[in-house]
Structure formats: structure tokens, C-alpha cells
Motif scaffolding. Structure first.
Motif, mmCIF file in Angstrom:
data_model
loop_
_atom_site.group_PDB
_atom_site.id
_atom_site.type_symbol
_atom_site.label_atom_id
_atom_site.label_comp_id
_atom_site.label_asym_id
_atom_site.label_seq_id
_atom_site.Cartn_x
_atom_site.Cartn_y
_atom_site.Cartn_z
ATOM 1 N N THR A 1 -0.157 17.737 -3.961
ATOM 2 C CA THR A 1 0.026 19.183 -4.012
ATOM 3 C C THR A 1 -1.289 19.915 -3.722
ATOM 4 O OG1 THR A 1 -0.328 19.197 -6.412
ATOM 5 C CG2 THR A 1 1.946 19.019 -5.629
ATOM 6 N N ALA A 2 -1.170 21.091 -3.145
ATOM 7 C CA ALA A 2 -2.330 21.870 -2.714
ATOM 8 C C ALA A 2 -2.746 22.897 -3.769
ATOM 9 C CB ALA A 2 -2.014 22.599 -1.409
ATOM 10 N N HIS A 3 -4.048 23.056 -3.922
ATOM 11 C CA HIS A 3 -4.595 24.101 -4.799
ATOM 12 C C HIS A 3 -4.737 25.374 -3.970
ATOM 13 C CE1 HIS A 3 -5.318 21.046 -7.707
ATOM 14 N NE2 HIS A 3 -6.411 20.560 -7.167
ATOM 15 N N ILE A 4 -3.620 26.040 -3.725
ATOM 16 C CA ILE A 4 -3.611 27.210 -2.866
ATOM 17 C C ILE A 4 -2.513 28.152 -3.331
ATOM 18 C CG2 ILE A 4 -2.048 26.244 -1.142
ATOM 19 C CD1 ILE A 4 -4.043 27.317 0.979
ATOM 20 N N ARG A 5 -2.700 29.439 -3.075
ATOM 21 C CA ARG A 5 -1.704 30.447 -3.451
ATOM 22 C C ARG A 5 -0.903 30.838 -2.209
ATOM 23 N NH1 ARG A 5 -6.686 32.924 -5.841
ATOM 24 N NH2 ARG A 5 -6.583 32.494 -8.060
ATOM 25 N N TYR A 6 0.369 31.186 -2.421
ATOM 26 C CA TYR A 6 1.246 31.583 -1.326
ATOM 27 C C TYR A 6 1.826 32.962 -1.609
ATOM 28 C CZ TYR A 6 0.583 26.911 0.293
ATOM 29 O OH TYR A 6 0.001 25.768 0.751
ATOM 30 N N ARG A 7 1.218 33.965 -1.010
ATOM 31 C CA ARG A 7 1.610 35.354 -1.242
ATOM 32 C C ARG A 7 3.085 35.587 -0.912
ATOM 33 N NH1 ARG A 7 -2.198 38.990 -1.494
ATOM 34 N NH2 ARG A 7 -3.485 37.935 0.025
ATOM 35 N N GLY A 8 3.592 34.928 0.105
ATOM 36 C CA GLY A 8 4.954 35.153 0.564
ATOM 37 C C GLY A 8 6.036 34.826 -0.436
ATOM 38 N N PHE A 9 5.774 33.962 -1.397
ATOM 39 C CA PHE A 9 6.800 33.699 -2.404
ATOM 40 C C PHE A 9 6.268 33.665 -3.827
ATOM 41 C CE2 PHE A 9 5.478 29.508 -1.082
ATOM 42 C CZ PHE A 9 5.454 28.768 -2.243
ATOM 43 N N GLN A 10 4.958 33.712 -4.027
ATOM 44 C CA GLN A 10 4.423 33.814 -5.384
ATOM 45 C C GLN A 10 4.213 35.282 -5.762
ATOM 46 O OE1 GLN A 10 1.133 30.801 -4.913
ATOM 47 N NE2 GLN A 10 1.707 30.378 -7.046
ATOM 48 N N GLY A 11 4.389 36.176 -4.807
ATOM 49 C CA GLY A 11 4.279 37.599 -5.094
ATOM 50 C C GLY A 11 2.905 38.157 -4.804
ATOM 51 N N ASN A 12 2.583 39.259 -5.457
ATOM 52 C CA ASN A 12 1.306 39.937 -5.251
ATOM 53 C C ASN A 12 0.184 39.091 -5.859
ATOM 54 O OD1 ASN A 12 -0.601 41.838 -4.643
ATOM 55 N ND2 ASN A 12 -0.152 43.118 -6.428
ATOM 56 N N ILE A 13 -0.591 38.460 -4.996
ATOM 57 C CA ILE A 13 -1.633 37.534 -5.452
ATOM 58 C C ILE A 13 -2.791 38.296 -6.081
ATOM 59 C CG2 ILE A 13 -3.297 35.775 -4.714
ATOM 60 C CD1 ILE A 13 -0.398 34.848 -4.531
ATOM 61 N N ARG A 14 -3.159 37.846 -7.268
ATOM 62 C CA ARG A 14 -4.336 38.361 -7.951
ATOM 63 C C ARG A 14 -5.180 37.175 -8.372
ATOM 64 N NH1 ARG A 14 -0.075 40.489 -10.618
ATOM 65 N NH2 ARG A 14 -0.661 39.431 -12.516
ATOM 66 N N VAL B 1 0.860 -1.189 0.000
ATOM 67 C CA VAL B 1 0.000 0.000 0.000
ATOM 68 C C VAL B 1 0.894 1.237 0.000
ATOM 69 C CG1 VAL B 1 -1.723 1.327 1.290
ATOM 70 C CG2 VAL B 1 -1.900 -1.169 1.189
ATOM 71 N N ALA B 2 0.644 2.119 -0.928
ATOM 72 C CA ALA B 2 1.396 3.374 -1.011
ATOM 73 C C ALA B 2 0.732 4.420 -0.125
ATOM 74 C CB ALA B 2 1.438 3.865 -2.456
ATOM 75 N N VAL B 3 1.545 5.293 0.447
ATOM 76 C CA VAL B 3 1.046 6.366 1.304
ATOM 77 C C VAL B 3 1.307 7.699 0.615
ATOM 78 C CG1 VAL B 3 1.205 7.475 3.558
ATOM 79 C CG2 VAL B 3 1.511 5.002 3.368
ATOM 80 N N VAL B 4 0.258 8.540 0.564
ATOM 81 C CA VAL B 4 0.355 9.868 -0.041
ATOM 82 C C VAL B 4 0.109 10.901 1.051
ATOM 83 C CG1 VAL B 4 -0.585 11.429 -1.782
ATOM 84 C CG2 VAL B 4 -0.520 8.961 -2.231
ATOM 85 N N GLY B 5 1.115 11.722 1.341
ATOM 86 C CA GLY B 5 0.967 12.802 2.309
ATOM 87 C C GLY B 5 0.359 14.012 1.634
ATOM 88 N N LYS B 6 -0.504 14.723 2.350
ATOM 89 C CA LYS B 6 -1.118 15.892 1.741
ATOM 90 C C LYS B 6 -1.255 17.009 2.749
ATOM 91 C CE LYS B 6 -5.925 14.429 2.235
ATOM 92 N NZ LYS B 6 -7.148 14.192 1.523
ATOM 93 N N HIS B 7 -1.421 18.151 2.357
ATOM 94 C CA HIS B 7 -1.445 18.867 1.092
ATOM 95 C C HIS B 7 -0.223 19.778 1.047
ATOM 96 C CE1 HIS B 7 -5.844 17.994 1.216
ATOM 97 N NE2 HIS B 7 -5.702 17.962 -0.087
ATOM 98 N N LEU B 8 0.749 19.424 0.248
ATOM 99 C CA LEU B 8 1.999 20.165 0.109
ATOM 100 C C LEU B 8 1.757 21.483 -0.603
ATOM 101 C CD1 LEU B 8 5.168 19.942 0.302
ATOM 102 C CD2 LEU B 8 5.077 19.201 -2.071
ATOM 103 N N PRO B 9 2.250 22.594 -0.092
ATOM 104 C CA PRO B 9 3.107 22.805 1.063
ATOM 105 C C PRO B 9 2.368 23.128 2.359
ATOM 106 C CG PRO B 9 3.244 24.719 -0.369
ATOM 107 C CD PRO B 9 2.290 23.744 -1.003
ATOM 108 N N GLY B 10 1.102 22.897 2.453
ATOM 109 C CA GLY B 10 0.367 23.089 3.701
ATOM 110 C C GLY B 10 -0.843 23.985 3.544
ATOM 111 N N LEU B 11 -1.955 23.566 4.144
ATOM 112 C CA LEU B 11 -3.207 24.329 4.071
ATOM 113 C C LEU B 11 -3.557 25.028 5.376
ATOM 114 C CD1 LEU B 11 -5.547 21.765 2.238
ATOM 115 C CD2 LEU B 11 -4.437 23.764 1.267
#
Length: 179
Positions: A86-99, A29-39
Motif C-alpha cells: 500500500t502507498a503512503h499517499i493521499r487521494y483527493r478524488g475520493f478521500q475528500g478535501n485533503i488537509r 519466492v513471493a511477489v509483492v506488487g507496489k504501490h497500491l493504488p498508484g504513485l
């Protein structure tokens, strides 16, 4: 779905869980950790739109990424996660000015590359660790690509998910109508 709030103990409990699944299944059985990088610090539910986290990469390294680092270490191999979702989320701290047009990290090749460039992930990836997308048909993704929900550019979504570094795509709910 959550093993706690302290990064150290979440990592340790994650390792124990993974070891139990691997040993209990004799490695079948494979194990999948989620949600990278964190929700954990997201500002809204993914049920309706892509959420945003206001943390820098340095802060993510100290908090959200620590448990992922713990479960991607190759020693002992029984405690190592097979894949990360992987997470469907935006990271303002390193993706820049979120729009509104800023891609979620799961579909952002540059942003995901910054995450996976962390030295702690390199041996795991080189040993065959996989990245798996979260469901590419969730309402947040559908609305990101079509705010009025009048189209579903499935080829573009799949292409961008692969280009971001996902090795496997979760195509559940992969249509405009949730069918």
C-alpha cells in the motif's frame, strides 16, 4: 521499478514478471506488487511528506488500478501477485478535501476499504492475497505524525496500519531517528 506508462502493457509485463519469478523459484519466492493504488500522479516525493494525487476513484480505475487488477486475477495462478504494497499517499478524488490531518491511504481504513471494495480485487483477497504496508518509518510518515519530528507514536502508527487493512507491516526505519 516501473514497467511503463500504458496500463494494459504494465499489467501484461507484470504478469510475465510474476510468472517468471514463480516458475523460476518453483513457487518459493513471493511477489509483492507496489504501490497500491498508484504513485504515478503524485505531486511530491515521499522522502519528506505525504504526497497527494488529484484523481477520482473512476480515473484511478482506468489508469493506476488497471495493472493491479491484471496481476490479481487468479487465472493463471502463476501470474498472480502474492501481495500488494500500500502507498503512503493521499487521494483527493475520493478521500475528500485533503488537509494536513488527512491520513495517507495506507493508514486510512475508509479509503483503503473503497479501493479494496473494487470487484476485481475480491477473488484475490478471498484466495489469501495480502496487503503489505510500505515502510512505516519513512520521513513522510514520521512527519505526518509529528511535524516537528519530536516524537514517534509507533503503537498508533502500527494500529492504524492494521485497521486500514494491511495484513503485514513493514517496520523498517521504524523509529524517530531512522535507526
Amino acid at each position: 521499478r516501473v514497467l511503463g506508462g500504458d496500463p494494459y502493457w504494465v499489467g501484461r509485463m507484470g504478469q510475465a514478471y510474476i510468472r517468471g519469478v514463480h516458475q523460476g523459484s518453483a513457487g518459493k519466492v513471493a511477489v509483492v506488487g507496489k504501490h497500491l493504488p498508484g504513485l504515478g500522479a503524485s505531486d511530491r516525493s515521499l522522502n519528506e511528506e505525504v504526497a497527494t494525487v488529484d484523481r477520482s476513484l473512476d480515473t484511478l480505475r482506468l489508469i493506476e488500478l488497471q495493472p493491479f487488477f491484471a496481476v490479481t486475477q487468479l487465472n493463471p495462478i502463476t501470474d498472480t501477485v502474492d501481495a500488494l504494497m500500500t502507498a503512503h499517499i493521499r487521494y483527493r478524488g475520493f478521500q475528500g478535501n485533503i488537509r494536513y490531518v488527512t491520513r495517507p491511504i495506507s493508514l486510512d481504513a475508509e479509503g483503503m476499504q473503497q479501493i479494496m471494495a473494487q470487484a476485481e480485487f475480491a477473488p484475490w483477497r478471498q484466495a489469501g492475497g495480502l496487503l503489505v504496508s510500505d515502510s512505516l518509518g519513512v520521513p513522510a510518515i514520521r512527519r505526518y505524525y509529528s511535524p516537528k519530528l519530536d516524537s514517534f507514536p509507533y503503537r498508533q502508527i502500527a494500529l492504524e496500519a492494521f485497521q486500514a487493512g494491511n495484513d503485514l507491516l513493514n517496520l523498517s526505519r521504524f523509529s524517530l531517528t531512522d535507526s
